[in-house]
Write a protein that holds these residues in place. Sequence first.
Motif, PDB file in Angstrom:
ATOM      1  N   ALA A 262       0.823  -1.215   0.000  1.00 51.57           N
ATOM      2  CA  ALA A 262       0.000   0.000   0.000  1.00 51.57           C
ATOM      3  C   ALA A 262       0.858   1.266   0.000  1.00 51.57           C
ATOM      4  O   ALA A 262       1.960   1.305   0.544  1.00 51.57           O
ATOM      5  CB  ALA A 262      -0.921   0.005   1.218  1.00 51.57           C
ATOM      6  N   GLU A 263       0.321   2.299  -0.647  1.00 50.69           N
ATOM      7  CA  GLU A 263       0.935   3.636  -0.615  1.00 50.69           C
ATOM      8  C   GLU A 263       0.048   4.610   0.141  1.00 50.69           C
ATOM      9  O   GLU A 263       0.491   5.650   0.582  1.00 50.69           O
ATOM     10  CB  GLU A 263       1.086   4.176  -2.051  1.00 50.69           C
ATOM     11  N   LEU A 264      -1.221   4.257   0.210  1.00 49.24           N
ATOM     12  CA  LEU A 264      -2.202   5.084   0.904  1.00 49.24           C
ATOM     13  C   LEU A 264      -2.774   4.261   2.052  1.00 49.24           C
ATOM     14  O   LEU A 264      -2.917   3.049   1.933  1.00 49.24           O
ATOM     15  CB  LEU A 264      -3.354   5.466  -0.050  1.00 49.24           C
ATOM     16  N   CYS A 265      -3.085   4.956   3.140  1.00 49.65           N
ATOM     17  CA  CYS A 265      -3.590   4.195   4.280  1.00 49.65           C
ATOM     18  C   CYS A 265      -4.639   4.979   5.048  1.00 49.65           C
ATOM     19  O   CYS A 265      -4.496   6.182   5.261  1.00 49.65           O
ATOM     20  CB  CYS A 265      -2.442   3.817   5.210  1.00 49.65           C
ATOM     21  N   ILE A 266      -5.684   4.268   5.452  1.00 53.13           N
ATOM     22  CA  ILE A 266      -6.674   4.842   6.359  1.00 53.13           C
ATOM     23  C   ILE A 266      -6.452   4.207   7.730  1.00 53.13           C
ATOM     24  O   ILE A 266      -6.334   2.991   7.835  1.00 53.13           O
ATOM     25  CB  ILE A 266      -8.110   4.570   5.861  1.00 53.13           C
ATOM     26  N   VAL A 267      -6.341   5.065   8.730  1.00 51.56           N
ATOM     27  CA  VAL A 267      -6.196   4.587  10.107  1.00 51.56           C
ATOM     28  C   VAL A 267      -7.523   4.833  10.816  1.00 51.56           C
ATOM     29  O   VAL A 267      -7.983   5.977  10.906  1.00 51.56           O
ATOM     30  CB  VAL A 267      -5.058   5.329  10.842  1.00 51.56           C
ATOM     31  N   VAL A 268      -8.161   3.771  11.274  1.00 53.47           N
ATOM     32  CA  VAL A 268      -9.451   3.926  11.952  1.00 53.47           C
ATOM     33  C   VAL A 268      -9.641   2.766  12.935  1.00 53.47           C
ATOM     34  O   VAL A 268      -9.206   1.654  12.683  1.00 53.47           O
ATOM     35  CB  VAL A 268     -10.613   4.029  10.925  1.00 53.47           C
ATOM     36  N   MET A 269     -10.274   3.079  14.073  1.00 57.36           N
ATOM     37  CA  MET A 269     -10.443   2.059  15.114  1.00 57.36           C
ATOM     38  C   MET A 269     -11.882   1.525  15.120  1.00 57.36           C
ATOM     39  O   MET A 269     -12.792   2.133  14.590  1.00 57.36           O
ATOM     40  CB  MET A 269     -10.176   2.666  16.502  1.00 57.36           C
ATOM     41  N   SER A 270     -12.040   0.393  15.784  1.00 57.09           N
ATOM     42  CA  SER A 270     -13.351  -0.142  16.166  1.00 57.09           C
ATOM     43  C   SER A 270     -14.220  -0.537  14.978  1.00 57.09           C
ATOM     44  O   SER A 270     -13.712  -0.884  13.918  1.00 57.09           O
ATOM     45  CB  SER A 270     -14.091   0.838  17.085  1.00 57.09           C
ATOM     46  N   SER A 271     -15.547  -0.425  15.154  1.00 59.83           N
ATOM     47  CA  SER A 271     -16.472  -1.010  14.174  1.00 59.83           C
ATOM     48  C   SER A 271     -16.309  -0.410  12.782  1.00 59.83           C
ATOM     49  O   SER A 271     -16.502  -1.107  11.780  1.00 59.83           O
ATOM     50  CB  SER A 271     -17.922  -0.835  14.649  1.00 59.83           C
ATOM     51  N   ALA A 272     -15.943   0.865  12.712  1.00 55.82           N
ATOM     52  CA  ALA A 272     -15.817   1.508  11.397  1.00 55.82           C
ATOM     53  C   ALA A 272     -14.742   0.828  10.560  1.00 55.82           C
ATOM     54  O   ALA A 272     -14.793   0.870   9.319  1.00 55.82           O
ATOM     55  CB  ALA A 272     -15.507   2.991  11.562  1.00 55.82           C
ATOM     56  N   ALA A 273     -13.792   0.178  11.217  1.00 57.89           N
ATOM     57  CA  ALA A 273     -12.737  -0.516  10.470  1.00 57.89           C
ATOM     58  C   ALA A 273     -13.328  -1.629   9.612  1.00 57.89           C
ATOM     59  O   ALA A 273     -12.826  -1.917   8.525  1.00 57.89           O
ATOM     60  CB  ALA A 273     -11.693  -1.069  11.433  1.00 57.89           C
ATOM     61  N   GLY A 274     -14.409  -2.240  10.082  1.00 58.94           N
ATOM     62  CA  GLY A 274     -15.061  -3.305   9.295  1.00 58.94           C
ATOM     63  C   GLY A 274     -15.615  -2.754   8.001  1.00 58.94           C
ATOM     64  O   GLY A 274     -15.437  -3.351   6.921  1.00 58.94           O
ATOM     65  N   THR A 275     -16.269  -1.595   8.082  1.00 57.09           N
ATOM     66  CA  THR A 275     -16.808  -0.933   6.892  1.00 57.09           C
ATOM     67  C   THR A 275     -15.663  -0.527   5.970  1.00 57.09           C
ATOM     68  O   THR A 275     -15.734  -0.652   4.746  1.00 57.09           O
ATOM     69  CB  THR A 275     -17.610   0.319   7.311  1.00 57.09           C
ATOM     70  N   CYS A 276     -14.604  -0.044   6.597  1.00 56.93           N
ATOM     71  CA  CYS A 276     -13.445   0.437   5.839  1.00 56.93           C
ATOM     72  C   CYS A 276     -12.831  -0.700   5.012  1.00 56.93           C
ATOM     73  O   CYS A 276     -12.351  -0.473   3.903  1.00 56.93           O
ATOM     74  CB  CYS A 276     -12.418   1.033   6.794  1.00 56.93           C
ATOM     75  N   LYS A 277     -12.854  -1.912   5.565  1.00 56.35           N
ATOM     76  CA  LYS A 277     -12.284  -3.048   4.827  1.00 56.35           C
ATOM     77  C   LYS A 277     -13.005  -3.239   3.488  1.00 56.35           C
ATOM     78  O   LYS A 277     -12.363  -3.512   2.465  1.00 56.35           O
ATOM     79  CB  LYS A 277     -12.380  -4.329   5.660  1.00 56.35           C
ATOM     80  N   ASP A 278     -14.320  -3.082   3.499  1.00 57.55           N
ATOM     81  CA  ASP A 278     -15.078  -3.203   2.247  1.00 57.55           C
ATOM     82  C   ASP A 278     -14.676  -2.111   1.268  1.00 57.55           C
ATOM     83  O   ASP A 278     -14.525  -2.359   0.060  1.00 57.55           O
ATOM     84  CB  ASP A 278     -16.589  -3.109   2.526  1.00 57.55           C
ATOM     85  N   ALA A 279     -14.493  -0.891   1.798  1.00 51.37           N
ATOM     86  CA  ALA A 279     -14.093   0.216   0.928  1.00 51.37           C
ATOM     87  C   ALA A 279     -12.710  -0.037   0.342  1.00 51.37           C
ATOM     88  O   ALA A 279     -12.465   0.212  -0.853  1.00 51.37           O
ATOM     89  CB  ALA A 279     -14.109   1.520   1.710  1.00 51.37           C
ATOM     90  N   LYS A 288      -6.375   0.963  -6.830  1.00 53.32           N
ATOM     91  CA  LYS A 288      -5.706   1.869  -5.880  1.00 53.32           C
ATOM     92  C   LYS A 288      -4.901   1.046  -4.878  1.00 53.32           C
ATOM     93  O   LYS A 288      -5.399   0.044  -4.370  1.00 53.32           O
ATOM     94  CB  LYS A 288      -6.733   2.717  -5.098  1.00 53.32           C
ATOM     95  N   ARG A 289      -3.686   1.536  -4.604  1.00 56.71           N
ATOM     96  CA  ARG A 289      -2.849   0.801  -3.628  1.00 56.71           C
ATOM     97  C   ARG A 289      -3.101   1.356  -2.232  1.00 56.71           C
ATOM     98  O   ARG A 289      -2.342   2.167  -1.711  1.00 56.71           O
ATOM     99  CB  ARG A 289      -1.386   0.906  -4.047  1.00 56.71           C
ATOM    100  N   ILE A 290      -4.224   0.911  -1.687  1.00 55.69           N
ATOM    101  CA  ILE A 290      -4.655   1.437  -0.387  1.00 55.69           C
ATOM    102  C   ILE A 290      -4.825   0.302   0.627  1.00 55.69           C
ATOM    103  O   ILE A 290      -5.153  -0.830   0.246  1.00 55.69           O
ATOM    104  CB  ILE A 290      -5.973   2.255  -0.541  1.00 55.69           C
ATOM    105  N   GLY A 291      -4.552   0.611   1.866  1.00 52.12           N
ATOM    106  CA  GLY A 291      -4.741  -0.370   2.945  1.00 52.12           C
ATOM    107  C   GLY A 291      -5.338   0.283   4.182  1.00 52.12           C
ATOM    108  O   GLY A 291      -5.586   1.491   4.210  1.00 52.12           O
TER     109      GLY A 291
END
Lengths: 393, 104, 308
Positions: A262-279, A288-291
């Motif tokens: 990955a070159e781009l990263c979203i840092v997020v905690m808790s339940s929202a991380a589950g939604t973020c995985k789908d995104a 996109k090289r995102i994690g």
Amino acid sequence: MSTLKTLNGNQSIAEAVRQIDPDVMAAYPITPSTAIVETIAKFKADGLIAGEFVCPESEHSAMSVCIGASSAGGRVMTATASQGLALMWEMLYIAAGLRLPIVAAIANRSLSAPINIHGDHSDTIGARDSGWIQIYSENCQEAYDNFIQAFRIGEDLKVRTPVLVGLDGFIISHSMEVIQVEDDDEVKKFIGEYKNVFPVLDTSRKMTVGPIDFTDYYFEHKRNQIEGIENAPPVIEAVGKEFGLKFGREYGFFEEYRMDDAELCIVVMSSAAGTCKDAVDELRSEGKRIGLLKPRIFRPFAHQKIAEALKKMKAIAVLDRSSSPGAFGAPLFTEVRSALYDYAERPKIVNYVYGLGGRDIKVEHFKEVGLKLEKIAETGKVEEIYGYINLRE
Amino acid sequence: MKKETWKELTIGTINLDAGNSVKNLTGTWRSGKKPQFIEENCIQCFFCWLYCPHSAIRVEGEEVKGINYDYCTGCGICSVECPPKEKAITMIKEEMKLAGGSTE
Amino acid sequence: MAKLKDLASMEDRLVAGHGMCLGCGIPLIFRIVLRATEDPLIIANATGCLEVCTTIFPRTSWNVTWVHSAFENAAATIAGVESMYKALKKKGRIPEDKKIKFLGVGGDGGTYDIGLQALSGAVERGHDIVYVCYDNNAYCNTGGQRSSATPLGASATTSPEGAQSPGKLQRRKDLTKILVAHNIPYVAQASPNRWQDLYKKAQKAFEIEGPAFLNILCLCPTEWKYDESQGIRLAQTAIDTCVWPLYEVENGKYKINYLPKEKKPVLDWVKSQGRFRHLFKEENAWVLEEYQKQVDEDWEELKKLANL
């Protein structure tokens, strides 16, 4: 053999409480953690647990009962949320200062005003300097697993520090999920016998617990306290590994999702991380090289490990489910940004506050963040370092 | 007195040395007056022991034997509460002195 | 009947070298209360004079297990210790015959005011605890601010007398009555000058199963502003004027433990205390009258409750 059970977050915590059977459980009902307290009360009424269940007249007294009970010498838990945690505030610092390994389940909820019963992290994040270890859960399974591990971590003789386990109010506390519940005996074995350190019930040793310090001792006692939480990282790691070996689900300080190249990263905690995985999956499918990096332990903050994981990113977005009015960014952001400071080549980093008072954050919101990160990475320019997601402007 | 470093302190702000405040000599607070014990007048009622805020009545072999000036702050309750007409405790003048408040 | 000689031969649980004031009433109370049980004892102390003056680290005046966590929660803290004791007995980790007594302690600030809720909760839940309030009528540890136990007309630093104020304008809260309303097994008021009465009440409180509450008048020469050598005399005046009646309520049954031969006027109580000095100004005469009226009302009501 573990069993699959359909439980919501509160029931998952209560199930772990039943298995652990702490010696004293003292808790006051508050939405959205009430069901934890009710379920424990019913377990007690049905004779499924042997520990004392105390139902005090306020959260302040609930934590005070926990402090008395824990200093007496034994395993202690409580559960609360939001205003309840706020009312405990004074006693949170005292539990930590007295080095009492109390474990608290917190169904994360916003703080008044305006009064709102839904999920955000204002309650526990606000308590970040109280001296408690803080563990955050993405789903019911993690809430169950984290709650069990919390006792091992807090009670470790080098740590001896209270631990709170966050599960997002309603989103986790009230959502049904099929989780693996481990065998009662195996959970008990994993936790082990409670180890006493200066229990006041041992009246042969006449101790003065919680005396007053003047300017000549307070600082040394505080530094002594800080050592406990600073000793926690290797314990957190070892307990997470052992949990993995025993039950098949390993835990560390954070989870990395599709971070390999990955070159781009979203840092997020808790339940929202589950939604973020789908995104992340959708953005990945678009090339996109995102994690995602999902911190699990907020206190002690694994600054070196997180910085190592993030230092090669081109752009990072840290998403906070709480705000710190007047500060330069919300709390998780300031931690991550500070952790990266020592690297000569630092990623661009931005902060978004989301989900206050239970406001939804959806896959499309994370995708928008991903696209913004892509633009920042391309241009090398940050136009807006701090913003809000899904807010009517 | 050598003060501990943070590493030497017991965790959890605990003091394991029960009753060590006896090293604090509150008798140094006295200013101007002190009780005088007159043994022959004492009826062994123990009221002085009962009512002394600073545990400064010497009791030996079940008898009141006098005043422990290490702790007596000179409040005078013992003298007021001493029942006999010819009191066993009377307050007398004492010269002021400056001193520390500790054995260490 | 207990003899002082015998009590004096018992080990001190609160020892010398504490920092309480000249003539302070607190040690007098605990000299008796802490001897009223021979069982091992655990104390939870609210923030206040007693806590601060006895535990300045690295020294402690406690020769008994003692815990302090905060100001408003001594009752909840001791309830927690007692809960753990019950749990560990049930789980067999404490021997069945191991007896421990649990004592919560606070001043009037920590009990009448900020700690009232925690105390109410703890006694309502029925923990087997004794709670002792040493009532010195103000926040005396911090320089004498008013509390709800401060009597009408007393000058306190947050209810000072002045050109337009006769001191505290409100009637003092009757905390003992509030505890009686919890229908707990034992509630009593005591005073250190009647030490036999205090000793018996403390013994009873420790022996009774379930919550017991003792409200004890506590002399404070520093904030009441009287000659510190006269404290015990002043306490006698408090009970002779019925400003502080000695009574107990055992399982709902009232008993007055001291009937003054001749009830003295409240004037006798206020005249030697500097905190009431301003009441002798002409314009404040009504306050003294009102104070007398309140004391009379309370005394008459108490006598009725005790079928006298």
